[in-house]
Design an enzyme around this catalytic site. Structure first.
Site, PDB file in Angstrom:
ATOM      1  N   LYS A 172      19.706 -26.079  26.249  1.00 56.07           N
ATOM      2  CA  LYS A 172      17.915 -26.186  26.312  1.00 56.07           C
ATOM      3  C   LYS A 172      17.935 -26.232  25.060  1.00 56.07           C
ATOM      4  O   LYS A 172      17.861 -25.498  24.156  1.00 56.07           O
ATOM      5  CB  LYS A 172      17.669 -24.229  26.856  1.00 56.07           C
ATOM      6  N   GLU A 247      25.037 -18.462  16.610  1.00 60.08           N
ATOM      7  CA  GLU A 247      25.192 -19.186  14.833  1.00 60.08           C
ATOM      8  C   GLU A 247      24.074 -18.830  14.633  1.00 60.08           C
ATOM      9  O   GLU A 247      22.804 -19.724  14.535  1.00 60.08           O
ATOM     10  CB  GLU A 247      25.505 -20.900  15.070  1.00 60.08           C
ATOM     11  N   CYS A 281      20.365 -23.782   7.929  1.00 54.66           N
ATOM     12  CA  CYS A 281      21.139 -22.271   7.741  1.00 54.66           C
ATOM     13  C   CYS A 281      21.410 -22.387   7.172  1.00 54.66           C
ATOM     14  O   CYS A 281      21.806 -20.759   6.565  1.00 54.66           O
ATOM     15  CB  CYS A 281      21.344 -21.935   9.572  1.00 54.66           C
ATOM     16  N   GLU A 380      15.194 -15.096   5.076  1.00 53.92           N
ATOM     17  CA  GLU A 380      15.410 -16.268   5.304  1.00 53.92           C
ATOM     18  C   GLU A 380      14.053 -17.528   5.039  1.00 53.92           C
ATOM     19  O   GLU A 380      12.837 -16.715   5.994  1.00 53.92           O
ATOM     20  CB  GLU A 380      16.459 -16.606   6.480  1.00 53.92           C
TER      21      GLU A 380
HETATM   22  P1  NAD Z   1      14.521 -19.478  17.251  1.00 56.97           P
HETATM   23  O1  NAD Z   1      15.408 -18.428  17.264  1.00 56.97           O
HETATM   24  O2  NAD Z   1      13.057 -19.399  17.042  1.00 56.97           O
HETATM   25  O3  NAD Z   1      14.724 -20.838  18.314  1.00 56.97           O
HETATM   26  C1  NAD Z   1      16.268 -20.782  18.961  1.00 56.97           C
HETATM   27  C2  NAD Z   1      16.673 -22.083  19.445  1.00 56.97           C
HETATM   28  O4  NAD Z   1      16.286 -20.271  21.043  1.00 56.97           O
HETATM   29  C3  NAD Z   1      15.312 -22.450  20.388  1.00 56.97           C
HETATM   30  O5  NAD Z   1      15.285 -23.478  21.272  1.00 56.97           O
HETATM   31  C4  NAD Z   1      14.220 -21.729  20.994  1.00 56.97           C
HETATM   32  O6  NAD Z   1      13.485 -21.703  21.900  1.00 56.97           O
HETATM   33  C5  NAD Z   1      15.224 -20.406  21.943  1.00 56.97           C
HETATM   34  N1  NAD Z   1      14.512 -19.472  21.954  1.00 56.97           N
HETATM   35  C6  NAD Z   1      13.476 -19.028  21.098  1.00 56.97           C
HETATM   36  N2  NAD Z   1      13.295 -17.223  22.071  1.00 56.97           N
HETATM   37  C7  NAD Z   1      14.412 -16.899  23.292  1.00 56.97           C
HETATM   38  C8  NAD Z   1      14.336 -16.456  24.065  1.00 56.97           C
HETATM   39  N3  NAD Z   1      14.162 -16.031  24.108  1.00 56.97           N
HETATM   40  N4  NAD Z   1      15.061 -16.539  24.498  1.00 56.97           N
HETATM   41  C9  NAD Z   1      16.065 -17.670  24.775  1.00 56.97           C
HETATM   42  N5  NAD Z   1      15.765 -18.493  23.446  1.00 56.97           N
HETATM   43  C10 NAD Z   1      14.412 -18.456  23.107  1.00 56.97           C
HETATM   44  O7  NAD Z   1      15.230 -19.875  15.662  1.00 56.97           O
HETATM   45  P2  NAD Z   1      14.189 -21.796  15.220  1.00 56.97           P
HETATM   46  O8  NAD Z   1      13.258 -21.433  14.777  1.00 56.97           O
HETATM   47  O9  NAD Z   1      14.189 -22.659  16.085  1.00 56.97           O
HETATM   48  O10 NAD Z   1      15.695 -22.204  14.313  1.00 56.97           O
HETATM   49  C11 NAD Z   1      15.821 -22.083  12.784  1.00 56.97           C
HETATM   50  C12 NAD Z   1      16.790 -20.582  12.692  1.00 56.97           C
HETATM   51  O11 NAD Z   1      18.062 -20.849  13.074  1.00 56.97           O
HETATM   52  C13 NAD Z   1      17.002 -20.092  11.533  1.00 56.97           C
HETATM   53  O12 NAD Z   1      16.786 -18.968  11.113  1.00 56.97           O
HETATM   54  C14 NAD Z   1      18.411 -20.682  10.909  1.00 56.97           C
HETATM   55  O13 NAD Z   1      18.567 -20.777  10.295  1.00 56.97           O
HETATM   56  C15 NAD Z   1      18.835 -21.226  11.879  1.00 56.97           C
HETATM   57  N6  NAD Z   1      20.209 -22.097  12.655  1.00 56.97           N
HETATM   58  C16 NAD Z   1      21.039 -21.252  12.522  1.00 56.97           C
HETATM   59  C17 NAD Z   1      22.360 -22.330  12.224  1.00 56.97           C
HETATM   60  C18 NAD Z   1      23.809 -22.297  12.282  1.00 56.97           C
HETATM   61  O14 NAD Z   1      24.658 -23.220  12.112  1.00 56.97           O
HETATM   62  N7  NAD Z   1      24.084 -20.755  11.665  1.00 56.97           N
HETATM   63  C19 NAD Z   1      21.886 -23.689  13.104  1.00 56.97           C
HETATM   64  C20 NAD Z   1      20.848 -24.253  12.871  1.00 56.97           C
HETATM   65  C21 NAD Z   1      19.750 -23.327  12.456  1.00 56.97           C
END
Ligand code: NAD
Length: 478
Positions: A172, A247, A281, A380
């Site tokens: 997803k 992650e 991230c 962040e």
């Molecule tokens: P997010 O948590 O809002 O979304 C990430 C994913 O989760 C998306 O596909 C979103 O549709 C899905 N999602 C959202 N709500 C959900 C739910 N209730 N149930 C299941 N899935 C759900 O994060 P974002 O804003 O898209 O990404 C940014 C964040 O990701 C930052 O905090 C960043 O640091 C982190 N990130 C971490 C890494 C790593 O490897 N540690 C890499 C990239 C990004």
């Protein structure tokens, strides 16, 4: 409207509803995504279950899986520019970054192609008359929830590893950026991946994402995203005792001692906060500088930050737009709070006049004297904002480096080898770089966090252990 990709076919969404996709460079709608729901997720899981439970995918020898992964890597390279263009449009990535992401995605599949037939167990000396062996088996069906900041890279590292270990995958991607991944799934089908090995359902997190996290029939979940949603995923998975890799975010320190080689350090420090407009991230978003070098480092950085240019992805400047309006509002909120708190703004880059007014642009910014407890030092930002603060000595540097809820990556800049190693041991993070910094780099390098940055490791060979289950087989031979 785009479709889902299930069982090697384009499958229209069951609801018929769509999600508008904006180009961050001009804020205009340029695509419509299928708005997936629990029904679509269930269809994808059925396809993956068949592939994993006796289907053609599960019957492949590891070396054959490896050959397919290698073919996919080659196909990604053969379609590199098309994929990079999709990612550029979807995420607002400057051309160089989008191309680098396509190359990295291919590299993940290349790396894991070679790893498929090297994941083996051990024999264990036990009681006389017995032989004991351990074997690694796939979980079965793995779910992958991917963020928008590096769709291709995170798909490559997460799905590449899971496929290499023999799992069938349901993915997803984020609602903001899916197009490159739908294309890669088509390429996988053209390469000969058996039906159901790789399935993609697009949609919102709270709908399709939540349905995937809640679903029966998923044996492992790999989630990359925010700490807030990571908690939701882990709670959902815990109800069915499904293992999870998280992650999550970071507030990673770059720690500069007075003896650092600044000619080498400064360009890397700048890149670590502007790469992908700070939406990384592992962005090096806190700059800890030894007090005796504090003003000197700030003034050298000031000219570098002031020279940075921001603009539309196609202009391929230093920094592109942020992903969307809410992200721009978030970053601007940190900047206006810092102004209200009278923090010291050292330098800001500039936005190219050609940038469309409706695009999501913010200036790279260096802010000094940020108090440890300030939001800018703790939260962040996910934008190109670097928060600097001084430290007295090694002990103070360690205390400051560890003074956030996160622990993803850290950088240490010093010419004193012993100090570099002491810092590497004392800083709580999943990766520590001494005299270099790899925001997102290094396919071979195990990656993941501690504390609120998550748990489990992806990348490198280590990821394969997370994507498999060890089974112990005990044979009594007398
Ligand atoms: P997010 O948590 O809002 O979304 C990430 C994913 O989760 C998306 O596909 C979103 O549709 C899905 N999602 C959202 N709500 C959900 C739910 N209730 N149930 C299941 N899935 C759900 O994060 P974002 O804003 O898209 O990404 C940014 C964040 O990701 C930052 O905090 C960043 O640091 C982190 N990130 C971490 C890494 C790593 O490897 N540690 C890499 C990239 C990004």
């Amino acid at each position: 409207m785009t479709t889902h990709f299930i069982n090697n076919q384009r499958v229209p969404g069951s609801s018929g509803e769509s999600i508008a996709v904006l180009d961050p460079s001009d804020g205009q709608v340029f695509a419509q995504l299928a708005r997936g729901n629990a029904t679509d997720i269930a269809t994808a899981i059925r396809a993956a279950r068949t592939a994993a439970d006796g289907g053609a995918w599960s019957r492949l020898a590891p070396v054959e899986r490896g050959r397919l992964l290698r073919k996919l890597s080659d196909a990604i390279l053969a379609n590199h520019d098309e994929l990079a263009t999709l990612e550029m449009r979807d995420c607002g990535k400057p051309v160089k970054q989008a191309k680098a992401d396509a190359t990295a995605c291919a590299r993940y599949f290349e790396y894991y192609a070679g790893a498929c037939d090297k994941l083996h167990g051990e024999t264990i000396p036990y009681t006389p008359g017995f032989a004991v062996m351990t074997v690694y088996e796939p979980h079965g069906v793995t779910g992958h929830i991917i963020p928008w900041n590096y769709p291709m890279q995170i798909f490559g590292r997460s799905v590449g590893g899971a496929l290499a270990a023999g799992n069938a995958c349901v993915v997803k991607p984020a609602e903001d950026a899916c197009l490159s991944l739908l294309r890669i799934a088509e390429l996988a089908a053209e390469c000969g991946f058996p039906d159901g090995a790789l399935n993609i359902v697009t949609g919102y997190g709270h709908e399709a994402g939540q349905a995937l996290a809640d679903a029966f029939g998923i044996d492992h979940i790999s989630f990359t995203g925010s700490a807030r949603v990571g908690t939701i995923i882990a709670q959902s998975a815990a109800k069915r005792h499904v293992p999870v890799t998280l992650e999550l975010g970071g507030k990673s320190p770059q720690i500069v001692f007075a003896d650092a080689n600044l000619d080498e350090a400064l360009p890397v420090i700048v890149n670590a906060i502007i790469q992908n407009a700070g939406q990384t991230c592992s962005a090096g978003s806190r700059l800890l500088i030894e007090a005796s070098a504090y003003e000197r480092v700030l003034s050298l950085l000031a000219s570098r930050i002031a020279a940075l240019k921001v603009g539309p992805a196609a202009m391929d400047l230093d920094v592109g737009p942020l992903i969307r309006q809410t992200q721009l509002d978030r970053v601007n909120g940190f900047l206006s709070d810092a102004k209200s708190a009278n923090l010291r703004f050292i330098a800001q880059g500039s936005i190219a006049p050609e940038s469309p007014a409706a695009g999501f642009y913010t200036k790279p910014t260096l802010i000094a004297d940020v108090p440890t407890k300030a939001a800018l030092a703790q939260d962040e930002v996910f934008g190109p904002v670097l928060a600097a603060m001084p430290f007295k000595d090694e002990a103070d540097a360690i205390a400051l480096a560890n003074a956030t809820e996160y622990g993803l990556v850290a950088g240490v800049w010093t010419e004193n080898g012993g100090r570099g190693l002491r810092m590497a041991r004392a800083v709580k993070a999943g990766q520590v770089f001494i005299n270099n910094y790899g925001a997102g780099g290094g396919v071979e390098l195990p990656f993941g966090g501690v504390k609120s940055s998550g748990y489990g490791r992806e990348k490198g060979f280590e990821a394969l252990y997370g994507f498999s289950v060890m089974k112990t087989v005990v044979i009594r031979h007398g």
